[in-house]
Enzyme design. Structure first.
Site, PDB file in Angstrom:
ATOM      1  N   HIS A   1       0.824  -1.209   0.000  1.00 56.04           N
ATOM      2  CA  HIS A   1       0.000   0.000   0.000  1.00 56.04           C
ATOM      3  C   HIS A   1       0.863   1.266   0.000  1.00 56.04           C
ATOM      4  O   HIS A   1       2.035   1.249   0.415  1.00 56.04           O
ATOM      5  CB  HIS A   1      -0.924   0.006   1.217  1.00 56.04           C
ATOM      6  CG  HIS A   1      -0.178   0.004   2.535  1.00 56.04           C
ATOM      7  ND1 HIS A   1       0.364   1.149   3.095  1.00 56.04           N
ATOM      8  CD2 HIS A   1       0.117  -0.994   3.390  1.00 56.04           C
ATOM      9  CE1 HIS A   1       0.953   0.860   4.228  1.00 56.04           C
ATOM     10  NE2 HIS A   1       0.823  -0.442   4.437  1.00 56.04           N
TER      11      HIS A   1
ATOM     12  N   GLU B   1      -7.763   1.841  -0.478  1.00 53.08           N
ATOM     13  CA  GLU B   1      -7.537   3.133  -1.132  1.00 53.08           C
ATOM     14  C   GLU B   1      -6.416   3.029  -2.165  1.00 53.08           C
ATOM     15  O   GLU B   1      -6.484   3.649  -3.225  1.00 53.08           O
ATOM     16  CB  GLU B   1      -7.222   4.197  -0.080  1.00 53.08           C
ATOM     17  CG  GLU B   1      -8.429   4.593   0.753  1.00 53.08           C
ATOM     18  CD  GLU B   1      -8.133   5.691   1.759  1.00 53.08           C
ATOM     19  OE1 GLU B   1      -9.089   6.322   2.237  1.00 53.08           O
ATOM     20  OE2 GLU B   1      -6.937   5.916   2.056  1.00 53.08           O
TER      21      GLU B   1
END
Length: 318
Positions: free
Chosen positions: A22, A116
């Protein structure tokens, strides 16, 4: 069963398996957030969002796509004025299979920062599809990390699927593509809690965690278990379960094709995944450090040897 010696006649193994860490999260920037925000709810920073879109571009560049120039065009568009960190170099990437990559399956950790990151990656994919094929997904139908388009849907008599697909496009657009040389990249998204971050416990106070991290360095990163949390050895058990799921999927020839499998996950999980896959010892695991935020690790399938080859040069402790 060894990951390096799966024998199945007629099975379809993806050309690539890619792991993406991430982007930068609020916790990477400021550890005090762990004192009051649950780990799974920590979001990306602005820099992390930029890294996510950069990861989408880098992923497009390793896929066999119609138009490489479009990937470079998107790279220029999403180039950040801020330094987004180091990129990992690929070594010996051969592209053994020259067929176009049209089907990508994304597995994501259910943590907010990984969802996200996936959103940033898919925004780049959606833009590539629109530029390459003229097929646009309406904003209301796009993947949303915390909205209706990542939740399970109930279609009686089936159970909730928990799968998002970019298939909600006009049939006329897809029919037009059948008579075209352009390829629409179809992707599916699956949440899987097994690829979540190592559990360091619940709310983490800075002073006590600093002492815990020193103890872990002395005890060993792989076997040290956090109070109310996990050791990397515990993560290994989750990795083993997930990889068995992948192997079973490879053996089912009636399943829909997948040219690449992408795991949007975390630093420690990625290292343990590679340890299990390539049968590293725990000492070898200890020699590697986490890859930088937003970086990807590429494994390429060689049909002649029936093995996946690690194409990314991993960082080690200095």
């Amino acid at each position: 069963m060894s990951a390096q010696s799966i024998e199945c006649v007629g099975c379809h193994k993806p050309r690539l398996i890619v792991l993406i860490r991430h982007g930068e999260s609020e916790s990477n920037k400021d550890k005090t957030i762990n004192q009051h925000t649950p780990n799974h709810l920590i979001p990306l920073t602005k820099r992390g969002w930029d890294q996510a879109r950069q990861a989408g571009v880098e992923l497009l560049k390793v896929l066999n796509i119609d138009d490489k120039d479009l990937a470079h065009k998107l790279e220029s568009k999403y180039e950040s004025k801020e330094n987004l960190g180091d990129k990992l170099e690929l070594s010996g990437y051969q592209r053994y299979d020259k067929k176009k990559d049209r089907h990508v399956v994304f597995y994501t950790s259910p943590y907010k920062r990984t969802r996200e990151t996936l959103k940033g990656i898919l925004d780049v994919f959606d833009e590539y599809n629109e530029l390459n094929c003229g097929v646009k997904i309406c904003n209301d139908d796009r993947y949303e990390p915390c909205g209706k388009n990542k939740l399970a849907t109930w279609t009686p008599p089936r159970f909730p699927s928990g799968v998002y697909e970019n298939s909600n496009v006009k049939e006329s657009d897809l029919l037009e593509l059948k008579n075209s040389e352009k390829h629409f990249i179809q992707y599916r998204v699956k949440d899987d809690p097994r690829i979540r971050e190592q559990d360091f416990g619940n709310f983490q106070h800075i002073s006590s965690m600093q002492d815990v991290m020193r103890k872990r360095s002395t005890y060993g990163h792989f076997f040290y278990r956090f109070q109310e949390g996990e050791s990397a050895a515990d993560v290994y058990d989750r990795v083993a379960s997930f990889q068995e799921t992948l192997f079973r999927y490879f053996e089912k020839t009636n399943k829909r094709p997948r040219d690449a499998i992408v795991l949007v996950t975390h630093g420690i999980y990625s290292r343990v995944f590679l340890m299990k896959w390539f049968r590293w010892t725990y000492e070898e695991f200890e020699s590697f450090v986490n890859v930088p935020n937003g970086c990807m690790i590429v494994m390429e399938y060689n049909s002649e040897s029936d093995r996946y080859e690690l194409r990314t040069q991993l960082p080690k402790w200095c």
